[in-house]
Design a protein around this motif. Structure first.
Motif, PDB file in Angstrom:
ATOM      1  N   GLU A  29       0.834  -1.207   0.000  1.00 33.32           N
ATOM      2  CA  GLU A  29       0.000   0.000   0.000  1.00 33.32           C
ATOM      3  C   GLU A  29       0.871   1.260   0.000  1.00 33.32           C
ATOM      4  OE1 GLU A  29      -3.168   2.134   2.986  1.00 33.32           O
ATOM      5  OE2 GLU A  29      -3.192  -0.054   2.874  1.00 33.32           O
ATOM      6  N   ASN A  30       1.961   1.254   0.778  1.00 30.46           N
ATOM      7  CA  ASN A  30       2.869   2.404   0.811  1.00 30.46           C
ATOM      8  C   ASN A  30       3.509   2.641  -0.557  1.00 30.46           C
ATOM      9  OD1 ASN A  30       2.384   2.902   3.503  1.00 30.46           O
ATOM     10  ND2 ASN A  30       4.223   1.880   4.225  1.00 30.46           N
ATOM     11  N   LYS A  49       3.758   5.793  -5.481  1.00 24.86           N
ATOM     12  CA  LYS A  49       3.716   5.817  -6.948  1.00 24.86           C
ATOM     13  C   LYS A  49       2.613   6.753  -7.444  1.00 24.86           C
ATOM     14  CE  LYS A  49       3.031   2.802 -10.913  1.00 24.86           C
ATOM     15  NZ  LYS A  49       2.766   1.454 -11.381  1.00 24.86           N
ATOM     16  N   MET A  50       1.442   6.707  -6.832  1.00 25.55           N
ATOM     17  CA  MET A  50       0.330   7.577  -7.230  1.00 25.55           C
ATOM     18  C   MET A  50       0.692   9.044  -7.019  1.00 25.55           C
ATOM     19  SD  MET A  50      -1.857   5.568  -8.482  1.00 25.55           S
ATOM     20  CE  MET A  50      -3.274   6.592  -8.668  1.00 25.55           C
ATOM     21  N   ASN A 110      13.034  12.506 -13.363  1.00 27.32           N
ATOM     22  CA  ASN A 110      13.407  12.116 -11.998  1.00 27.32           C
ATOM     23  C   ASN A 110      12.262  11.360 -11.333  1.00 27.32           C
ATOM     24  OD1 ASN A 110      15.892  13.337 -12.224  1.00 27.32           O
ATOM     25  ND2 ASN A 110      15.316  15.172 -11.107  1.00 27.32           N
ATOM     26  N   ARG A 111      11.066  11.861 -11.484  1.00 23.72           N
ATOM     27  CA  ARG A 111       9.909  11.213 -10.876  1.00 23.72           C
ATOM     28  C   ARG A 111       9.587   9.871 -11.543  1.00 23.72           C
ATOM     29  NH1 ARG A 111      10.115  16.263  -9.750  1.00 23.72           N
ATOM     30  NH2 ARG A 111       9.148  17.161  -7.906  1.00 23.72           N
ATOM     31  N   LYS A 112       9.787   9.798 -12.851  1.00 26.76           N
ATOM     32  CA  LYS A 112       9.555   8.530 -13.552  1.00 26.76           C
ATOM     33  C   LYS A 112      10.547   7.464 -13.091  1.00 26.76           C
ATOM     34  CE  LYS A 112       7.124  10.205 -17.593  1.00 26.76           C
ATOM     35  NZ  LYS A 112       7.077  10.355 -19.038  1.00 26.76           N
ATOM     36  N   LEU A 157      11.426   2.629  -9.628  1.00 26.46           N
ATOM     37  CA  LEU A 157      11.985   2.054  -8.411  1.00 26.46           C
ATOM     38  C   LEU A 157      10.870   1.496  -7.516  1.00 26.46           C
ATOM     39  CD1 LEU A 157      14.487   1.538  -6.646  1.00 26.46           C
ATOM     40  CD2 LEU A 157      14.173   3.839  -5.699  1.00 26.46           C
ATOM     41  N   ALA A 158       9.757   2.223  -7.406  1.00 24.80           N
ATOM     42  CA  ALA A 158       8.627   1.742  -6.613  1.00 24.80           C
ATOM     43  C   ALA A 158       8.064   0.455  -7.207  1.00 24.80           C
ATOM     44  CB  ALA A 158       7.541   2.815  -6.523  1.00 24.80           C
ATOM     45  N   ASP A 159       7.978   0.375  -8.529  1.00 16.66           N
ATOM     46  CA  ASP A 159       7.520  -0.855  -9.189  1.00 16.66           C
ATOM     47  C   ASP A 159       8.467  -2.010  -8.902  1.00 16.66           C
ATOM     48  OD1 ASP A 159       5.231   0.273 -10.282  1.00 16.66           O
ATOM     49  OD2 ASP A 159       6.209   0.796 -12.189  1.00 16.66           O
TER      50      ASP A 159
END
Length: 128
Positions: free
Chosen positions: A23-24, A29-30, A67-69, A74-76
């Motif tokens: 969930e985090n 990511k959202m 940078n955000r992508k 990384l989150a994926d």
């Protein structure tokens, strides 16, 4: 005398902690995707203003979006790694600082050795 020392916080992976981490990662990511959309909106707004170099604006905003992508990738990746984690394994969650008492006659290696606090479902179960 007291000194500051870094202590690892380790978490034992359970179904509940996996779901919380998942969930985090999803929320992070959202938020990053929303930031990308906001940056695109701000970029279009600035490009319509006279006296500002469109190329410079595009480069600057594209760098921030990239940078955000990368953080989204990384989150994926972390989410994929989470799926592979076995229940009961320990993961290092973070590092905190603790005060440690040092006095004459103390064993330095004992004081400076790695310390950890182990947590399972938000409950401290062991201090190493």
């Amino acid at each position: 005398m007291k000194i500051m020392k870094k202590v690892l916080i380790k978490q034992i992976v359970t179904e509940k902690s996996k779901e919380k981490l998942r969930e985090n990662f999803h929320n992070h990511k959202m938020r990053l995707e929303q930031e990308c959309q906001q940056l695109l909106f701000e970029q279009r707004k600035l490009q319509n203003k006279p006296g500002i170099s469109k190329q410079e604006v595009t480069n600057r905003f594209q760098q921030e979006i990239n940078n955000r992508k990368e953080k989204i990738k990384l989150a994926d990746f972390k989410n994929e790694q989470l799926d592979m984690l076995e229940l009961g394994s320990e993961i290092t969650e973070k590092e905190v600082e603790a005060l440690v008492e040092v006095s004459e006659g103390s064993h330095w290696n004992d004081i400076m050795g790695e310390r950890a606090i182990v947590i399972k479902d938000d409950i401290v179960i062991r201090i190493d």
